[in-house]
Enzyme design. Sequence first.
Site, PDB file in Angstrom:
ATOM      1  N   GLU A  71       0.822  -1.220   0.000  1.00  0.00           N
ATOM      2  CA  GLU A  71       0.000   0.000   0.000  1.00  0.00           C
ATOM      3  C   GLU A  71       0.854   1.267   0.000  1.00  0.00           C
ATOM      4  O   GLU A  71       0.606   2.198   0.770  1.00  0.00           O
ATOM      5  CB  GLU A  71      -0.948  -0.001   1.210  1.00  0.00           C
ATOM      6  CG  GLU A  71      -1.911  -1.163   1.181  1.00  0.00           C
ATOM      7  CD  GLU A  71      -2.983  -1.112   2.271  1.00  0.00           C
ATOM      8  OE1 GLU A  71      -2.902  -0.233   3.146  1.00  0.00           O
ATOM      9  OE2 GLU A  71      -3.888  -1.949   2.237  1.00  0.00           O
TER      10      GLU A  71
ATOM     11  N   GLU B 126      -4.173  -8.944   0.519  1.00  0.00           N
ATOM     12  CA  GLU B 126      -4.574  -8.678   1.903  1.00  0.00           C
ATOM     13  C   GLU B 126      -6.097  -8.634   1.907  1.00  0.00           C
ATOM     14  O   GLU B 126      -6.693  -7.915   1.098  1.00  0.00           O
ATOM     15  CB  GLU B 126      -3.977  -7.347   2.353  1.00  0.00           C
ATOM     16  CG  GLU B 126      -3.947  -7.202   3.846  1.00  0.00           C
ATOM     17  CD  GLU B 126      -3.197  -5.940   4.266  1.00  0.00           C
ATOM     18  OE1 GLU B 126      -2.016  -5.780   3.897  1.00  0.00           O
ATOM     19  OE2 GLU B 126      -3.811  -5.118   4.964  1.00  0.00           O
TER      20      GLU B 126
HETATM   21  C1  GAL Z   1      -4.025  -2.467   5.508  1.00  0.00           C
HETATM   22  C2  GAL Z   1      -2.540  -2.445   5.783  1.00  0.00           C
HETATM   23  C3  GAL Z   1      -2.195  -3.268   6.993  1.00  0.00           C
HETATM   24  C4  GAL Z   1      -3.119  -2.944   8.115  1.00  0.00           C
HETATM   25  C5  GAL Z   1      -4.523  -3.211   7.683  1.00  0.00           C
HETATM   26  C6  GAL Z   1      -5.554  -3.006   8.755  1.00  0.00           C
HETATM   27  O1  GAL Z   1      -4.447  -1.431   4.727  1.00  0.00           O
HETATM   28  O2  GAL Z   1      -1.851  -2.939   4.689  1.00  0.00           O
HETATM   29  O3  GAL Z   1      -0.878  -3.029   7.373  1.00  0.00           O
HETATM   30  O4  GAL Z   1      -2.935  -1.619   8.440  1.00  0.00           O
HETATM   31  O5  GAL Z   1      -4.829  -2.338   6.626  1.00  0.00           O
HETATM   32  O6  GAL Z   1      -6.846  -3.175   8.244  1.00  0.00           O
END
Ligand code: GAL
Length: 819
Positions: free
Chosen positions: A436, A512
């Site tokens: 991100e 993710e």
């Molecule tokens: C994502 C990020 C993670 C964590 C997660 C929490 O956007 O890549 O590191 O922050 O959100 O939802």
Amino acid sequence: MSVFSKLIINIKVKKMRKLIFILFMVYAATAFTQTVVKNLNTWKFAKGEYNSAASISFNDAVWELVTVPHDWAIYGPFDKDIDKQVVKIEQNNEKTATEKTGRTGALPFIGVGWYRTKVSLPEFTTHKQAILSFDGAMSNAQVFVNGVKVGNHPYGYSYFYFDITSYLKQGAENVIAVRLENNSFSSRWYPGAGLYRKVKIIVKNNASFKQWAHYITTPFVTSDVAKVNIKSQVQGDSLTIKTIIRDAEGKVVAENNTSDRFADEIEQNIGVKNPRLWSPETPYLYAAELRLYQGNTLKDTETVRFGIRTIKYSAEKGFELNGKVTKFKGVCLHHDLGPLGTAINKAALKHQLTILKDLGCNAIRSSHNMPSFEQLELCDEMGLLFLAESFDEWKKPKVKNGYNLYFDEWAEKDVVTLVRATRNHPCIVMWSSGNEVPDQWGEAGVKRAKWLQDIFHREDPTRPVTVGMDQVKAVMENGFGAIMDIPGLNYRVHLYEDAYKRFPQGFLLGSETASTVSSRGVYKFPVVSQKDKTYDDLQCSSYDMEYCSWSNLPDDDFVMQDDKPWVIGEFVWTGFDYLGEPTPYDNFWPSRSSYFGMCDLAGLPKDRYYLYRSRWNTKDETLHILPHWTWPGREGQTTPVFVYTNYKSAELFVNGKSQGIQKKNDITKQNRYRLMWMNVKYEPGTIKVVAYDNTGKPVAEQSVTTAGKPYALKLDTDRKTINADGEDLSYVTVTIVDKNGNPCPTASNQLQFKTKGVGKFRAVCNGDATSLEQFHSPVMKAFSGKVVVLVQSSNTDGNIELTVSGKGLKTEKIALYSR
Ligand code: GAL
């Protein structure tokens, strides 16, 4: 006994002694002429600035004696003001800055810390080279040998080393000093502090293998034969490598000798017949013993483990491992180990991975940085695919003092190091150059994405590269997404279809997913799906219906994974809770750790663990009921019951009365994956679920009973016998139970822990993200009726006894063994 036979015995004893002496000399000669690796475990440590701490004469007598790996901050205490960040997290769509306490764990990791150690190196003589290597140091390391600075390394997550040959003194004690410094606003989570991974000195001949010399690949694999290609970087003249490849049982399966050399590289192609392939189901490992000779003298020996496997990514089939389409059933993991902090401990890592194997998980993403070597070794051995990530930030900042400060100077070096140090692990099937990164916007970022990917390709042409992309609209427009070998999308399931059409690759990865939040054993009513929901007790509901503004429920991902063959799998955020980032309570003290895990910070599975297990673990039965059934005061009120199971249908009974049969169906997303009885009225007693197979036959049942008052303790351990190596851990789960042995699901009694014998109390954790009790004092309140105690072995064989007590509760003991 006759004089004659005595004489013979005497002669035999003398001969024996001589033989032992010769063997010792041979051993000593090899030990001293070849490479010697010394782990530097014992250090003096002090927090704070010490101007002359690098110098040889500095007196560190009053400093604390510590064992490395060491995390100086995990001992606390928690403090609201540590790294309090008044920020607006753009990535989370925040429009105004708010005070974020606990974002980085509220533990004292900020500031300067010094480590010093003295080391004698009899092995270090003329014609020797000495390397000082760090598996990681948090952070901004400055390294001094005998008072002279040998170098620095800013990024806390990468491995690094220095050639300290010219700084060492022969035949004398050498002083190594390391200054570390952690800044505020440098992280989005708890980074830990100190020499949290191993530090080693390697003394070797000038003629030897270089650091991380070998690169083993298996470019050709059939069931008859595998071609094993080994490239080794060497230094010195007139060198020959003799290679022996052994199978997992230690049997020699191939040998090769070669002196053919181009510049500093010797390359070999060796055939291994009837290769046994590495996979999550069969994590079969070979070992290549590489002996380096100069003329006839053995100069260096290194043994490298590797696996024989093929990987392929294509629009037609997605990801194939050994020719078999394989979906990533993965989890993202942060590097902290809960109550142990970030100090690496192999037993703790193995404990995590054992839980994940039972989950049916087949892959791990080291979010958002370089994994430890120990974790990769375990993934090779236990069979878990690995997505090795490097950065959370490139040149555009997410946090003011983050990696953006170092990107220009260090990014290439850090990537090179990651690849060279880990490329022989068969578990790694993909690299990630970032997560991100705000550089997703704009032309410069697209160029950076390409630049980094090219470095990975140059260093390792066998594995593809991804970036976890959350700015999906931007990366569809500007070409960023099209560049990536693997387009990885973080969340944004509503854009999957679009991205699939726009990107050229022909497949997508959920790099993710979910970011659903819950607290173990806590249930909130009414049961409705909500985003960014907060409650006065700073907990989240374990009905698994709460998520963040940017994320979604597991079920949304399941639909994509099941219905879109071009989705090659997912990495769920996260396998375990971690320190810091207490979303949705970033602004609420005392929340100080995450709610995202399928398991809590103590490693105990939350309900959500079973939702994933019901899909991922295709070998074992899953039949899990929620919520608990101890609700004094809720009599007659609607208390929905969910069942996570691999079976298609089940019937629920409350005190023997049927609540009807539920079948998984497509009517709503949730109905497809969860069995839900939404209108159950609470009455104390027993709820029972009976699962049916496809023919309607009852095949399994589970029940939950209303608990009485806390009365006693039940102790269960993952391992009764641990290794007497001073590092191994037994995880003892303590459950508060009533008179009849029913778990008391809301008990919060304060408990005490004592150990006797050859082990020690190491830490304790209850999984409560709001608890300010310290992990290392042997007192803690139970959370949702449980705590987990970590008992550590010493170097002695024998018995260990853990006693747990609490006011008004029957004291309980458990016997453990250290061998
Ligand atoms: C994502 C990020 C993670 C964590 C997660 C929490 O956007 O890549 O590191 O922050 O959100 O939802």
